[in-house]
Design a protein around this motif. Structure first.
Motif, PDB file in Angstrom:
ATOM      1  N   THR A   1       0.817  -1.219   0.000  1.00 52.49           N
ATOM      2  CA  THR A   1       0.000   0.000   0.000  1.00 52.49           C
ATOM      3  C   THR A   1       0.846   1.262   0.000  1.00 52.49           C
ATOM      4  O   THR A   1       0.412   2.292  -0.476  1.00 52.49           O
ATOM      5  N   LYS A   2       2.079   1.208   0.548  1.00 51.21           N
ATOM      6  CA  LYS A   2       2.947   2.384   0.563  1.00 51.21           C
ATOM      7  C   LYS A   2       4.334   1.971   0.079  1.00 51.21           C
ATOM      8  O   LYS A   2       4.900   0.998   0.564  1.00 51.21           O
ATOM      9  N   ILE A   3       4.876   2.714  -0.876  1.00 48.34           N
ATOM     10  CA  ILE A   3       6.207   2.422  -1.391  1.00 48.34           C
ATOM     11  C   ILE A   3       7.213   3.270  -0.617  1.00 48.34           C
ATOM     12  O   ILE A   3       7.136   4.490  -0.630  1.00 48.34           O
ATOM     13  N   THR A   4       8.159   2.610   0.049  1.00 48.11           N
ATOM     14  CA  THR A   4       9.111   3.329   0.889  1.00 48.11           C
ATOM     15  C   THR A   4      10.531   3.308   0.338  1.00 48.11           C
ATOM     16  O   THR A   4      11.370   4.054   0.816  1.00 48.11           O
ATOM     17  N   LYS A   5      10.825   2.493  -0.646  1.00 48.86           N
ATOM     18  CA  LYS A   5      12.182   2.372  -1.163  1.00 48.86           C
ATOM     19  C   LYS A   5      12.522   3.570  -2.036  1.00 48.86           C
ATOM     20  O   LYS A   5      11.753   3.977  -2.896  1.00 48.86           O
TER      21      LYS A   5
END
Length: 74
Positions: free
Chosen positions: A7-11
């Motif tokens: 749900t959330k892209i952190t890279k």
């Protein structure tokens, strides 16, 4: 095929999943095609024929199979 992200892209930095290809893309405008006068479209070759199914319907399951399938009846 690319995986579905969470749900959330952190890279912030990524590495490609597949290597790059050796395709060369046109870097300038291509010359206009002056010899094309018209486009010819093929005639339709697909046809559909409907036929009535005259076979009698098959009876429902009986015995153990009927008991087994009744588990999913609502």
């Amino acid at each position: 095929m690319q995986p579905i992200p969470p749900t959330k892209i952190t890279k912030k930095n990524f590495t490609p999943l597949n290597p790059t290809s050796a395709v060369v893309i046109a870097r300038t405008n291509l010359p206009p095609a002056q010899s094309i006068l018209t486009t010819l479209t093929q005639s339709q070759t697909f046809s559909v024929v409907s036929v009535e199914n005259t076979a009698a319907p098959v009876a429902g399951p009986t015995g153990d199979m009927a008991k087994f399938l009744n588990r999913w009846k609502d």
